[in-house]
Design an enzyme around this catalytic site. Structure first.
Site, short mmCIF file in Angstrom:
data_model
loop_
_atom_site.label_atom_id
_atom_site.label_comp_id
_atom_site.label_asym_id
_atom_site.label_seq_id
_atom_site.Cartn_x
_atom_site.Cartn_y
_atom_site.Cartn_z
N PRO A 29 -29.50 -2.14 -6.09
CG PRO A 29 -30.66 -3.73 -7.35
CD PRO A 29 -30.36 -3.33 -5.93
CB SER A 56 -21.98 6.35 -1.35
OG SER A 56 -20.88 5.88 -2.10
CD GLN A 64 -11.09 -3.59 11.53
OE1 GLN A 64 -10.67 -3.31 12.65
NE2 GLN A 64 -11.61 -4.78 11.23
CD GLU A 65 -16.08 -1.12 4.05
OE1 GLU A 65 -16.36 -1.16 2.83
OE2 GLU A 65 -16.94 -1.01 4.95
NE ARG A 66 -15.17 5.08 4.23
CZ ARG A 66 -16.18 5.86 4.61
NH1 ARG A 66 -16.04 6.65 5.66
NH2 ARG A 66 -17.32 5.84 3.95
CG HIS A 99 5.21 -3.39 -17.74
ND1 HIS A 99 5.31 -2.67 -16.56
CD2 HIS A 99 5.54 -4.67 -17.42
CE1 HIS A 99 5.66 -3.48 -15.58
NE2 HIS A 99 5.82 -4.70 -16.07
CD GLU A 150 -15.71 10.95 -7.02
OE1 GLU A 150 -14.89 11.11 -7.94
OE2 GLU A 150 -16.00 9.82 -6.55
#
Length: 381
Positions: free
Chosen positions: A129, A133, A242-244, A339, A368
């Site tokens: 909470p 980052s 790998q996540e990015r 659209h 950022e």
């Protein structure tokens, strides 16, 4: 369209099987899953039976030992069909690799077969909470007590939080050591003192269960430590490329899908007595978006190749994540505009794609943060 060279013919066959599975087992039910706030748990087991979960896990632990391209194909097909509530990417590309790379042989044998079959759904509990980052500032603690750790704290925004059977918890084993006091510990969600909070309601990704997690004197055996105590922050940094990259895979496939949807729409929709596609503004917008997405695709596929050779560095991964997530949002905005009013209606896929796109610039490190990482590398002595 520029042909892709990163995939082989066997990958095309795998892609077809993933697409058929999703069109049969997911597309017809996705509206209901959005209402429910989570997908049907049985979808995981069905996907596991087809080999779509954690394909990189070795045969020794129940997998097939495939390379990351198979993960990428699953991600692309899920994204192309707008099924962004399926939490397979978090499971296969992010959480399970921590067990693969840092778990003991006993830990791997205990958990990985279930991760492959879909009987075990994983999550990773990083965000708190009061922290986003800034992982060095986490407050969750894991205090040694004989052969166990006692974990206390809370996490939020945890993907797969409701379905999860096993959570990779980022905790401080030494609160005074900063980044060097962070460790990764596996927690089974039926452990006494562990509690799943409410399923959080979000702007997009509505079929994806996202939860708060609470740890109240949760006792965990020390053998559930991944790797070495105090090296968790290093492991997190090693796995982030790998996540990015996965976020980039999803973003690029989503951008391509939105452009295809919009091309079909503007051909059929009339305004002022002619198709919307006949207007120069429409043509120029689509030409611009298509060109930018094609360029991003080329960069992404190069990053895929580098990752397969274990050469994708932090800067490159940050660049592809920044570029593609920002582009995905630009494409979503421009295509929704083309659209007109119908683009704002939830029944149209472009509206859902617009809502789902926004979080891509946040998780995995905000845009950022990506700019900071890239700039530091550019300006390093």
């Amino acid at each position: 369209m520029i042909p892709r060279t990163v995939f082989e013919p066997e990958h095309d066959l795998f892609r077809e099987s993933v697409r058929r599975f999703l069109e049969t087992e997911a597309v017809p039910y996705h509206d209901q899953w959005e209402e429910d706030g989570q997908v049907d748990r049985d979808l995981w087991r069905k996907a596991g039976a087809q080999g779509f979960l954690s394909p990189t896990v070795s045969e020794e632990y129940g997998g097939v030992g495939a390379d990351y391209r198979y993960n990428a194909i699953v991600n692309e097909e899920v994204s192309r069909l707008g099924l962004n509530g399926i939490g397979w990417t978090l499971h296969s590309d992010i959480a399970v690799p921590y067990i693969e790379h840092y778990g003991s042989p006993e830990t791997k044998q205990k958990y990985l077969p279930g991760c492959v079959s879909g009987d075990v759904v994983t999550a990773i509990a990083m965000t708190e909470p009061g922290t986003g980052s800034d992982l060095q500032s986490i407050k969750t603690t894991a205090v040694a007590d004989g052969d166990h750790y006692i974990i206390n704290g809370s996490k939020t925004f945890i993907t797969n939080g409701q379905h999860a059977d096993l959570v990779v918890v980022v905790a401080k084993t030494d609160p005074d050591a900063g980044a060097f006091g962070v460790s990764l510990i596996l927690v089974e969600t039926d452990s006494p003192g562990f509690e799943k909070g409410k399923n959080l309601k979000k702007l997009g990704m509505k079929a994806q269960d996202t939860s708060e997690l609470f740890f109240n004197d949760v006792r965990v055996p020390k053998q559930n430590l991944l790797g070495k105590e105090g090296e968790g922050f290093i492991y997190l940094m090693q796995e982030l490329p790998q996540e990015r990259l996965s976020i980039g895979v999803i973003a690029t496939a989503a951008a391509e899908s939105m452009i295809e949807q919009t091309i079909d729409y503007v051909k059929d929709r009339n305004a002022f007595g002619k198709p919307v596609a006949a207007f120069q503004n429409t043509q120029f917008k689509l030409a611009e978006l298509s060109t930018e997405t094609a360029a991003a695709r080329c960069f992404l596929d190069r990053c895929l190749e580098l990752h397969l050779d274990k050469k994708l560095d932090t800067t490159g991964a940050s660049q592809i994540k920044l570029l593609t997530s920002e582009l995905q949002n630009k494409v979503a905005d421009e295509c929704l505009q083309l659209h007109g009013g119908y683009g704002y209606m939830w029944e149209y896929p472009i509206a859902r794609a617009f809502a789902d796109s926004r979080v891509q610039r946040i998780y995995g490190g905000t845009s950022e943060i990506m700019k900071l990482i890239i700039a530091r590398d550019l300006l390093a002595d």
